[in-house]
Each structure stands twice: as structure tokens, then as C-alpha cells.
Design an enzyme around this catalytic site. Structure first.
Site, PDB file in Angstrom:
ATOM      1  N   GLU A   1       0.843  -1.206   0.000  1.00  0.00           N
ATOM      2  CA  GLU A   1       0.000   0.000   0.000  1.00  0.00           C
ATOM      3  C   GLU A   1       0.871   1.246   0.000  1.00  0.00           C
ATOM      4  OE1 GLU A   1      -3.125  -0.071  -1.125  1.00  0.00           O
ATOM      5  OE2 GLU A   1      -3.675  -1.401   0.542  1.00  0.00           O
TER       6      GLU A   1
ATOM      7  N   ASP B   1       3.052   2.167  -4.848  1.00  0.00           N
ATOM      8  CA  ASP B   1       3.061   2.206  -6.328  1.00  0.00           C
ATOM      9  C   ASP B   1       3.621   3.506  -6.887  1.00  0.00           C
ATOM     10  OD1 ASP B   1       0.751   3.671  -5.678  1.00  0.00           O
ATOM     11  OD2 ASP B   1      -0.514   2.681  -7.178  1.00  0.00           O
TER      12      ASP B   1
ATOM     13  N   SER C   1     -25.303   7.889 -16.088  1.00  0.00           N
ATOM     14  CA  SER C   1     -25.026   6.754 -15.208  1.00  0.00           C
ATOM     15  C   SER C   1     -26.290   6.405 -14.438  1.00  0.00           C
ATOM     16  CB  SER C   1     -23.920   7.128 -14.223  1.00  0.00           C
ATOM     17  OG  SER C   1     -23.921   6.200 -13.148  1.00  0.00           O
TER      18      SER C   1
ATOM     19  N   GLY D   1     -13.193   2.724  -1.500  1.00  0.00           N
ATOM     20  CA  GLY D   1     -11.763   2.483  -1.712  1.00  0.00           C
ATOM     21  C   GLY D   1     -11.504   1.213  -2.504  1.00  0.00           C
TER      22      GLY D   1
ATOM     23  N   SER E   1     -11.839   1.182  -5.791  1.00  0.00           N
ATOM     24  CA  SER E   1     -11.453   1.638  -7.134  1.00  0.00           C
ATOM     25  C   SER E   1     -12.584   1.765  -8.142  1.00  0.00           C
ATOM     26  CB  SER E   1     -10.358   0.739  -7.720  1.00  0.00           C
ATOM     27  OG  SER E   1      -9.216   0.871  -6.975  1.00  0.00           O
TER      28      SER E   1
ATOM     29  N   ASP F   1      -4.370   0.682  -9.301  1.00  0.00           N
ATOM     30  CA  ASP F   1      -5.805   0.425  -9.447  1.00  0.00           C
ATOM     31  C   ASP F   1      -6.177   0.178 -10.905  1.00  0.00           C
ATOM     32  OD1 ASP F   1      -5.546   1.149  -6.844  1.00  0.00           O
ATOM     33  OD2 ASP F   1      -6.689   3.009  -7.001  1.00  0.00           O
TER      34      ASP F   1
ATOM     35  N   TYR G   1      -3.692  12.364   0.168  1.00  0.00           N
ATOM     36  CA  TYR G   1      -2.939  11.439  -0.691  1.00  0.00           C
ATOM     37  C   TYR G   1      -1.825  12.188  -1.414  1.00  0.00           C
ATOM     38  CZ  TYR G   1      -2.157   7.832  -4.215  1.00  0.00           C
ATOM     39  OH  TYR G   1      -1.596   6.874  -5.009  1.00  0.00           O
TER      40      TYR G   1
END
Ligand code: GLA
Length: 406
Positions: free
Chosen positions: A36, A39, A70, A139, A141, A188, A238
Site C-alpha cells: 500500500e 506504487d 449513469s 476504496g 477503485s 488500481d 494522498y
């Protein structure tokens, strides 16, 4: 089941847009087993694709209009012309922090923009209707699956045969980094594009070399627990974590005297890091860098012990990963820490940790199959008592990466 869903989506598409779609497509979400926040530090990750994901029905148009809708989001149809300056298809550049995530169509528009950047300009517009079953903000993705799915749709509708599955991942990440403005790594999108049924993906994010690891845990299950805490802080915090890692790396690089290059934190072994870490003067930056280096080492070991069938050690590494994310990287939250701490007290829980970007979302746990039911029951009761929220549980069946359904 899949056929019924596909037919229902095609019907809704026809109702909305007045014609049958050219095709129905799917891209999964992912769960990361370990690795985690490695990446974007040139380290390894070990995710698998889920069978949950996002579906789309789409149809090519003759004119230059694109219509997005959507079934998950109220707000009707969003229309944009291929000539609209906001798509930046005229060779000008997106500048500034990106358009943000408040308009969900930015993820899809970003992919159109990314395709144009590699010379794949759309010859005409299209109509698209999405429907997803990844819980929002969990979370797992949903945004990466939307990006990869949009890339798949563009490739299939417009015959961009040179776009590989890996390209779908890279283009999706580019859309998110630049057009949306969230500085995520590749994990992801890679899992969503490249997932394989019954397997996890061991990916070196530095080179994008990867291998598939069979995920047959025999007497154990992989269980996702959704805390229902939406990971809202995720994009600002993040991006801060990413900057902190870059600063720590720059300090290590500046202190290097023997001419060795340190391209990323992921290029350092634990021993190499320990020998150099004094160069990181700031204690917060030191903890961030420590996480990146040690988590990468744990991930490499985890892939090896899984291959050797040592699930117990795999679980220990997952636990260590959580502790590092909680204390050194500080991307957890009280609700998730509660689920992890209480989960660990239950006999038969082999390993449990936060998964994904953090600040809410889900935990992933490996549990002896004979206690999976009681784990879900007991943990649900404790969590509801503590926070008044009903957690949700999903038993993971690793699924296929993005593909055309019909
Ligand atoms: C988010 C990002 C990924 C990865 C994880 C943390 O999911 O999109 O690229 O950095 O967080 O491991």
C-alpha cells in the site's frame, strides 16, 4: 446473472438514447492484498481484480456529440462536443491542478483527452450509459474501473487496435493524474485492466513487469469489510503523502556520496535504507519513507510466501502492513483501526489490514473458512455497537480484467 444484467442495461440504454447499444463492456474494481502506497514510490503491489465493477452500454454516433449518463447518479445526461475547449483535444495542454472529481464525467473525459494525447483522436462522438456495483467511496477503485472501462469502450467503438490492456491502465492513470488532478499510482488501473480470474497480480510498478499468482487459499477466505466511512480526505492527503515521499527521497539522493543513484524509495532494500536514513532530517518524512521501503519489502516477501503456501506468514505481513499504515504513514482512521483491532481478537483471523488509499474505506482480511461466518457476525455487532453503522462484508472471488460482454 451476467446475461440478465447485460440485457437490462441494453434496455435502459435504448430507453434513454432511442437506439440499441453497439456493445456492453465491463471493468472491475480491485482489492489490494498488500503493498500500500508503494506504487508511486517505485515499489511492488499485490492486488487482485474483483467481480464487482462498472458496466457500460455504448454506441457510436455520426456527429461530434458525446452523451454520458449513469444509472448510479441522478443528474440525467451530460452532453459535450468533441470541439469543446474543456476536452483539450486541439493540442493545447491541461494546466493547473486538474478539473477535480466533483463532476464524475471528468474521469471519462480525461480518458478521451489521454487517448488524444497519444494520437488517437475520436472521429465522432458516442452515447454511453454506465452502471456500477462497487460501493461508492469504499476504496475499491470505482474511479479506476470507470477510467479503464471508458478506455475499453473507446478502443472497441473506434477500432483503436494498438491500445493494449496495459495501455488502458496507463491512459486511465494519466486521465486521473492530469485531467482530474489526483496523483494516484498505477495499481488500481492496472488491476482493473489486467486482472485474472482466481489470481492476484504481483506488479513491479517501476518497470510494470508482473506475474500472476494463483490465489487458492484452500481453507481460508479473503474477506473485505466496508467500514462505510467514505474516504473523502483521500485526494488532498494522498497528494501530500506523495510529496512527503518525494522530499524524503530528495534528501537521500542529496546525501549520496558514492555516486549511487537512488531512483525511488522502492529501489532501496531495508538494509540500504537503514544505512542511509539519517539523511532524512525530518521525523515525519522519515516515517513516511520508512513505510514505503518496509512495505515494499513486505510485499516481495508476501508474494514469495504465498507461493510457498505459508498463509500464516502472509497474515503476519498483512498485520505489519496495517500497523505501518496506521502509525508511520498515518492514512487510517479510528473506525478502520477498530475493525482491525477487533478482527485480530477473533480466533481464525490470519491477517487483517486497511486496503486502498486510506482515510476510510475497507479492510481486507484472510480468515479460516470455518470462522468466516462468525467473523462477519461478531465484527458487525461490535462495529454497530461502537459506531452505530452496519459494516458490509464481501467474500472476494478474484475476477477478470476489463472485457467486452456482448
Ligand atoms: C489509491 C491509489 C493507488 C495506490 C493506493 C494506495 O488507491 O489510486 O494508486 O497508491 O491508493 O496503495
Amino acid at each position: 446473472m451476467e446475461n440478465t444484467r447485460t440485457a437490462a442495461l441494453a434496455d435502459k440504454f435504448a430507453e434513454l438514447y432511442g437506439a440499441q447499444p453497439d456493445g456492453i463492456y465491463f471493468a472491475p474494481g480491485r482489492v489490494n492484498l498488500i503493498g500500500e502506497h508503494t506504487d508511486y514510490n517505485g515499489g511492488h503491489v499485490f492486488p487482485c481484480a474483483l467481480t464487482l465493477g462498472t458496466y457500460a452500454a455504448a454506441r457510436r454516433r455520426e456527429d461530434r456529440t458525446i452523451r454520458f449518463a449513469s444509472l448510479n447518479i441522478k443528474g440525467g445526461v451530460t452532453e459535450v462536443s468533441l470541439d469543446d475547449p474543456s476536452l483539450f483535444l486541439d493540442g493545447s495542454h491541461v494546466t493547473g491542478p486538474g478539473f477535480g472529481a466533483s463532476d464524475w464525467t471528468n474521469y471519462a473525459k480525461g480518458v478521451i483527452w489521454a487517448f488524444a494525447g497519444r494520437g488517437q483522436l475520436l472521429p465522432s462522438g458516442f452515447d454511453i450509459l454506465y452502471e456500477g456495483n462497487i460501493p461508492a467511496g469504499s476504496g475499491l477503485s470505482s474511479s479506476a474501473s470507470l477510467e479503464v472501462l471508458t478506455g475499453l469502450v473507446l478502443r472497441e467503438l473506434f477500432g483503436f487496435a494498438s491500445v493494449s490492456q496495459e495501455d488502458l491502465a496507463v491512459l486511465g492513470q494519466m486521465a486521473e493524474n492530469v485531467y482530474v488532478g489526483m496523483n494516484c499510482g498505477i495499481m488500481d488501473q492496472f488491476a482493473s485492466a489486467m486482472g485474472k480470474e482466481a489470481h492476484a497480480i504481483f506488479l513491479d510498478t517501476n518497470t510494470l513487469s508482473y506475474s500472476y499468482a494463483p490465489l487458492d487459499l484452500k481453507d481460508a477466505d479473503i474477506v473485505i469489510t466496508n467500514s462505510k466511512v467514505k474516504h473523502q480526505l483521500v485526494s488532498s492527503e494522498y497528494n501530500t503523502r506523495r510529496t512527503e515521499c518525494e522530499k524524503a527521497l530528495a534528501m537521500l539522493q542529496a546525501a549520496e556520496k558514492d555516486g549511487r543513484e537512488i531512483p525511488s524509495l522502492g529501489s532501496l532494500t531495508v538494509e540500504e535504507f537503514e544505512a542511509r536514513k539519517e539523511a532524512i532530517g525530518d521525523p515525519t518524512l522519515l516515517r513516511r519513507a520508512k513505510h514505503a521501503v518496509y512495505e515494499n519489502a513486505r510485499t516481495i516477501e508476501a508474494a514469495a510466501v504465498l507461493k510457498a503456501g505459508d498463509i500464516e506468514r502472509f497474515g503476519e505481513l498483512m498485520n505489519a502492513s496495517h500497523d505501518s499504515l496506521q502509525y508511520d504513514y498515518e492514512v487510517s482512521c479510528p473506525e478502520i483501526d477498530f475493525l482491525v483491532a477487533e478482527g485480530r481478537k477473533i480466533d481464525g483471523v490470519i491477517g487483517t489490514r486497511i486496503t486502498g488509499g486510506g482515510f476510510g474505506g475497507c479492510t481486507v482480511s484472510i480468515i479460516r473458512s470455518d470462522v468466516t461466518d462468525s467473523f462477519c457476525r461478531e465484527l458487525a455487532a461490535k462495529y454497530e455497537q461502537a459506531y452505530g453503522v452496519k459494516a458490509e462484508f464481501y467474500i472476494v472471488k478474484p475476477g477478470e480484467g476489463a472485457h467486452t460482454l456482448s
